[in-house]
Design a protein around this motif. Structure first.
Motif, PDB file in Angstrom:
ATOM      1  N   MET A 118       0.846  -1.189   0.000  1.00 14.03           N
ATOM      2  CA  MET A 118       0.000   0.000   0.000  1.00 14.03           C
ATOM      3  C   MET A 118       0.888   1.249   0.000  1.00 14.03           C
ATOM      4  O   MET A 118       1.772   1.384   0.837  1.00 14.03           O
ATOM      5  N   ASP A 119       0.624   2.130  -0.961  1.00 17.98           N
ATOM      6  CA  ASP A 119       1.356   3.405  -1.006  1.00 17.98           C
ATOM      7  C   ASP A 119       0.660   4.415  -0.112  1.00 17.98           C
ATOM      8  O   ASP A 119      -0.567   4.522  -0.113  1.00 17.98           O
ATOM      9  N   LEU A 120       1.445   5.185   0.621  1.00 15.90           N
ATOM     10  CA  LEU A 120       0.870   6.252   1.447  1.00 15.90           C
ATOM     11  C   LEU A 120       0.925   7.570   0.703  1.00 15.90           C
ATOM     12  O   LEU A 120       1.775   7.790  -0.157  1.00 15.90           O
ATOM     13  N   LEU A 121       0.009   8.470   1.072  1.00 15.93           N
ATOM     14  CA  LEU A 121       0.102   9.851   0.599  1.00 15.93           C
ATOM     15  C   LEU A 121       1.279  10.513   1.314  1.00 15.93           C
ATOM     16  O   LEU A 121       1.709  10.064   2.379  1.00 15.93           O
ATOM     17  N   GLU A 122       1.757  11.610   0.718  1.00 18.50           N
ATOM     18  CA  GLU A 122       2.906  12.334   1.293  1.00 18.50           C
ATOM     19  C   GLU A 122       2.693  12.622   2.781  1.00 18.50           C
ATOM     20  O   GLU A 122       3.557  12.362   3.616  1.00 18.50           O
ATOM     21  N   TYR A 123       1.510  13.162   3.109  1.00 20.51           N
ATOM     22  CA  TYR A 123       1.334  13.593   4.492  1.00 20.51           C
ATOM     23  C   TYR A 123       1.225  12.416   5.455  1.00 20.51           C
ATOM     24  O   TYR A 123       1.674  12.491   6.602  1.00 20.51           O
ATOM     25  N   GLN A 124       0.663  11.299   4.945  1.00 20.29           N
ATOM     26  CA  GLN A 124       0.600  10.101   5.799  1.00 20.29           C
ATOM     27  C   GLN A 124       2.010   9.593   6.087  1.00 20.29           C
ATOM     28  O   GLN A 124       2.312   9.173   7.210  1.00 20.29           O
ATOM     29  N   GLY A 125       2.859   9.666   5.070  1.00 17.57           N
ATOM     30  CA  GLY A 125       4.254   9.268   5.247  1.00 17.57           C
ATOM     31  C   GLY A 125       4.957  10.180   6.242  1.00 17.57           C
ATOM     32  O   GLY A 125       5.712   9.730   7.105  1.00 17.57           O
ATOM     33  N   LYS A 126       4.670  11.490   6.135  1.00 23.29           N
ATOM     34  CA  LYS A 126       5.322  12.441   7.055  1.00 23.29           C
ATOM     35  C   LYS A 126       4.853  12.226   8.492  1.00 23.29           C
ATOM     36  O   LYS A 126       5.636  12.344   9.438  1.00 23.29           O
TER      37      LYS A 126
ATOM     38  N   LEU B 123      11.598  16.859   3.451  1.00 20.76           N
ATOM     39  CA  LEU B 123      10.637  17.766   2.839  1.00 20.76           C
ATOM     40  C   LEU B 123       9.598  17.012   2.017  1.00 20.76           C
ATOM     41  O   LEU B 123       8.575  17.550   1.643  1.00 20.76           O
ATOM     42  N   ASP B 124       9.869  15.750   1.728  1.00 23.81           N
ATOM     43  CA  ASP B 124       8.866  14.923   1.068  1.00 23.81           C
ATOM     44  C   ASP B 124       8.955  13.527   1.687  1.00 23.81           C
ATOM     45  O   ASP B 124       9.945  13.205   2.357  1.00 23.81           O
ATOM     46  N   ALA B 125       7.940  12.730   1.458  1.00 26.23           N
ATOM     47  CA  ALA B 125       7.939  11.382   2.008  1.00 26.23           C
ATOM     48  C   ALA B 125       7.204  10.464   1.060  1.00 26.23           C
ATOM     49  O   ALA B 125       6.076  10.750   0.669  1.00 26.23           O
ATOM     50  N   LYS B 126       7.869   9.406   0.661  1.00 30.38           N
ATOM     51  CA  LYS B 126       7.214   8.393  -0.158  1.00 30.38           C
ATOM     52  C   LYS B 126       7.365   7.068   0.587  1.00 30.38           C
ATOM     53  O   LYS B 126       8.481   6.624   0.841  1.00 30.38           O
ATOM     54  N   VAL B 127       6.234   6.478   0.957  1.00 31.54           N
ATOM     55  CA  VAL B 127       6.273   5.257   1.768  1.00 31.54           C
ATOM     56  C   VAL B 127       5.367   4.198   1.136  1.00 31.54           C
ATOM     57  O   VAL B 127       4.225   4.484   0.781  1.00 31.54           O
ATOM     58  N   THR B 128       5.894   2.994   0.980  1.00 30.83           N
ATOM     59  CA  THR B 128       5.085   1.841   0.569  1.00 30.83           C
ATOM     60  C   THR B 128       5.133   0.822   1.694  1.00 30.83           C
ATOM     61  O   THR B 128       6.219   0.439   2.135  1.00 30.83           O
ATOM     62  N   LEU B 129       3.966   0.412   2.170  1.00 30.18           N
ATOM     63  CA  LEU B 129       3.892  -0.555   3.262  1.00 30.18           C
ATOM     64  C   LEU B 129       3.548  -1.934   2.704  1.00 30.18           C
ATOM     65  O   LEU B 129       2.941  -2.055   1.643  1.00 30.18           O
ATOM     66  N   ASP B 130       3.927  -2.957   3.440  1.00 31.05           N
ATOM     67  CA  ASP B 130       3.637  -4.336   3.054  1.00 31.05           C
ATOM     68  C   ASP B 130       2.198  -4.677   3.457  1.00 31.05           C
ATOM     69  O   ASP B 130       1.883  -4.739   4.641  1.00 31.05           O
ATOM     70  N   ASP B 131       1.346  -4.928   2.477  1.00 37.29           N
ATOM     71  CA  ASP B 131      -0.058  -5.274   2.765  1.00 37.29           C
ATOM     72  C   ASP B 131      -0.160  -6.507   3.675  1.00 37.29           C
ATOM     73  O   ASP B 131      -1.046  -6.591   4.513  1.00 37.29           O
ATOM     74  N   ASN B 132       0.755  -7.449   3.468  1.00 39.79           N
ATOM     75  CA  ASN B 132       0.701  -8.689   4.253  1.00 39.79           C
ATOM     76  C   ASN B 132       0.998  -8.469   5.731  1.00 39.79           C
ATOM     77  O   ASN B 132       0.742  -9.345   6.551  1.00 39.79           O
ATOM     78  N   ALA B 133       1.590  -7.320   6.073  1.00 40.29           N
ATOM     79  CA  ALA B 133       1.956  -7.067   7.473  1.00 40.29           C
ATOM     80  C   ALA B 133       0.967  -6.137   8.169  1.00 40.29           C
ATOM     81  O   ALA B 133       1.126  -5.838   9.356  1.00 40.29           O
ATOM     82  N   LEU B 134      -0.053  -5.693   7.439  1.00 41.46           N
ATOM     83  CA  LEU B 134      -0.961  -4.686   8.024  1.00 41.46           C
ATOM     84  C   LEU B 134      -1.705  -5.211   9.252  1.00 41.46           C
ATOM     85  O   LEU B 134      -2.126  -4.431  10.091  1.00 41.46           O
TER      86      LEU B 134
END
Lengths: 384, 290
Positions: A1-9, A205-216
């Motif tokens: 799952m990709d997060l939005l910038e602000y969620q990553g921050k 100043l920016d944040a790009k985060v991808t989380l592992d769906d299997n670990a949610l």
């Protein structure tokens, strides 16, 4: 799952990584209120999961309340490369920036270890840097059982050519970034740019985060960040039903069991001149209800002109699939032709069930090639 | 001789008291696999249709001499179960479980490199050595004993290719599903090395898919170390970039990892690539002179 910038921050902030102060907003009024809290000047930033927001006009600076209103009014609802902006992030306008660096950690499946990358060439597309000046990116794999050590930070910082007085703070930043990567079970954390202020402080100043769906399941807070509004309606419907579905551009609906077999089915359909409308893996051990549910997802795409079922039973039993299809015909009364190929566990029973039911406009095929040729013909309005 | 599992296999099944675990353990047993034990914490002393259940892998190994473990527990418990099997000294662990967190897989993989235990999977259909043993969920009735070794990242596609070969009159030495996850315990190269050394295997079929670079690495290895003919299949020519196609591993990002790139890498090293499963069987028949 990709997060939005602000969620990553917000995720970064929870792990002590310095980020600019900000607030999310879904309406113009919320945005103006957020801007007043943050203070002016502030940045109004479109929250979409696609790069190139700035160029598309998705980031504006507001110096007062009127400008904040005008900027959020313009950005909310904007279309950026096919993504509609549902949310903005109101952020303290970037402090003075002396330098822009790049930092990331990726789950490197080839090397089977986390890969840390650091570069002084931040603020631009890192893939271009990798192409034009690969030596400008320092890289290091971390032993996942040993974890991040301080010398890793020093080695990366010196190799990347970072100013001597920043080696320690950048190392500390990478340490926190690694901690976030591990604690949140991310597959990617990327900071571009990682800025250096005139006070010689670093911040993301920016944040790009991808989380592992299997670990949610271990991260319920993160699981709640999923935003159904940015999923395609069919994909959303499939997701709710526990099916793996990817929408494609064509007009032939595809259902199979097992990711590899479905991918192969798409290829064979394309090989015979057809265009698949979707990838749908009904999964191992599919029961009749799952099949009915899957047919509903496929038919909810009104571009679909014909449907191909390609089942090779292992855990999945072909008689269950046949019963699911009959149930689907009862409840959904499909108007498009189906081609069904059943092979594997209980295939004889499955074929008999289908033959006895004599469903309208359902064709059978003995092989995958024959099935593909039939469905391609049917989708073109020809006889199978 | 077959690879990895054969008549000497003594299987212990973790998760044997679960619905799927019971079904497939008994299925494997009825095929002729020597299923010697099950493990379910707290259910030691019970049995599943005559197969004794133990609380721990250590007990199971001590009492039965089990030398292969099959892990069939839900994803949140799977990494722990694999590590427990390795701790008990079991040299081969086959993990069927799908959906294990990637970081768990990474820790397990890294640890196992330091032990004598090989992991096949996770998220794989298991291994079948026709006529000898079946460990996992491969529908054995479609396959017979023969000289074609199959290694695959995908379950159902493995059955499909094996079945197409069988219809063309060929049997298999072993069929090894290595799984579609980002961190497979065993790679194409590991299994190809085993097939190259196996007397029974005369032709190797490699079934790959989009994502990662395992097929490209296998191509290099084959060119240097393999004298037996290899036929390959790659799924995902029509997959759009940036989309995950079911398997966690099956995502194409940028130019690397595409089906075309993989097929070209294999062909450049002299491996013939069939564009459909049927074509793979046709090439195999041509090579083996069937």
């Amino acid at each position: 799952m990709d997060l939005l910038e602000y969620q990553g921050k917000q995720l970064f902030a929870r792990h002590g990584i310095p980020v600019p102060d900000g607030r999310p907003a879904r309406t113009v009024d919320e945005a103006v209120a957020a801007a007043k809290e943050i203070g002016f000047p502030c940045a109004v930033k479109a929250q979409v999961k696609i790069g190139g927001r700035g160029k598309a006009g998705g980031i504006k600076i507001a110096n007062d309340e009127d400008e904040a209103r005008a900027a959020s009014d313009a950005i909310l609802g904007m279309d950026i490369k096919g993504f509609t902006v549902h949310e903005v992030w109101i952020e303290t306008a970037a402090p003075q920036i002396e330098s822009e660096y790049y930092a990331s950690i990726v789950f490197d499946r080839g090397a089977k270890a986390p890969l840390i990358m650091l570069s002084t060439q931040g603020g631009m597309d890192i893939e271009e840097v990798a192409d034009s000046n690969p030596d400008a990116i320092a890289t290091l794999h971390v032993d996942p059982l040993l974890g991040f050590q301080d010398f890793h930070g020093r080695r990366l910082a010196f190799e990347a050519g970072i100013d001597a007085d920043l080696v320690r703070p950048v190392g500390a930043f990478l340490h926190q970034l690694y901690g976030t990567f591990i604690a949140e079970e991310a597959l990617l954390v990327e900071v571009n740019p990682l800025i250096v202020t005139p006070e010689r402080k670093v911040a993301a100043l920016d944040a790009k985060v991808t989380l592992d769906d299997n670990a949610l399941f271990r991260h319920p807070d993160n699981a709640n960040l999923r935003d159904p509004s940015d999923e395609d309606p069919q994909e959303q419907m499939a997701h709710e039903r526990g099916l793996t579905y990817v929408k494609l551009d064509g007009d032939i609906g595809i259902l199979g069991n097992g990711a590899g077999l479905v991918m192969s089915t798409l290829d064979v359909v394309a090989h015979y001149g057809g265009a698949p409308a979707n990838f749908l893996d009904a999964g191992g051990g599919s029961k009749a209800e799952a099949i009915t549910s899957a047919v509903e997802v496929i038919l909810s795409d009104d571009k679909v002109k014909a449907v191909l079922f390609n089942i090779f039973g292992g855990i999945t039993r072909c008689d269950e699939v046949a019963n699911g299809l009959i149930e689907a015909f009862k409840t959904l009364d499909p108007k498009v032709p189906f081609v069904v190929r059943l092979d594997g566990t209980n295939d004889v029973e499955g074929r008999k069930i289908l033959a006895d039911a004599s469903l309208p406009n359902v064709h059978t095929a003995a092989t995958m090639d024959e099935a593909a040729q039939k469905v391609v013909a049917l989708a073109k309005g020809e006889a199978a | 001789m077959a690879v990895l599992i054969d008549n000497d296999t003594k299987l212990v099944v973790s998760g044997i008291t679960g619905r799927e675990g019971t079904f497939h353990a008994l299925n494997n047993k009825s095929y002729g696999t020597n299923v010697v034990a099950g493990v379910t914490p707290g259910k030691g002393g019970q049995d599943v249709e005559g197969i004794p259940v133990f609380n721990t892998f250590r007990d199971a190994v001590a009492q039965t001499g089990a030398n292969v473990a099959m892990v069939f527990v839900p994803p949140r418990f799977a990494a722990d179960s694999i590590l427990e099997a390795a701790d008990a000294g079991i040299p081969l662990v086959i993990c069927i479980t799908e959906g294990i967190p990637a970081h768990d897989e990474l820790r397990v993989y890294t640890h196992l490199q330091r032990t004598g235990t090989r992991l096949v999977g996770p998220n794989c259909p298991g291994i079948l050595s026709p006529g000898k043993a079946n460990v996992g969920i491969i529908p054995a009735s479609f396959f017979k004993e023969g000289n074609v070794g199959v290694v695959s990242r995908s379950g159902t596609l493995t059955y499909k290719i094996g079945n197409t070969l069988a219809q063309a009159g060929f049997g298999n030495s072993s069929i090894v599903g290595i799984g579609g996850d980002p961190v497979p315990g065993t790679s194409f190269i590991d299994v190809i090395e085993l097939f190259q050394a196996d007397d029974q295997t005369e032709l190797i079929v490699l079934s790959g898919e989009i994502g990662g670079d395992a097929e490209e690495r296998a191509a290099d290895y084959i060119a240097e170390h393999v004298t037996k003919p290899v036929v390959a299949y790659i799924a995902g020519f029509t997959a759009p970039p940036g989309k995950t196609m079911g398997h966690a591993g099956a995502i194409v990002s940028g130019s690397k990892g595409t089906a075309v790139a993989k097929a070209e890498a294999l062909e450049a090293k002299g491996v013939r690539v069939g564009r459909t499963p049927t074509e793979v069987a046709e090439i195999a028949v041509e090579i083996l002179g069937g």
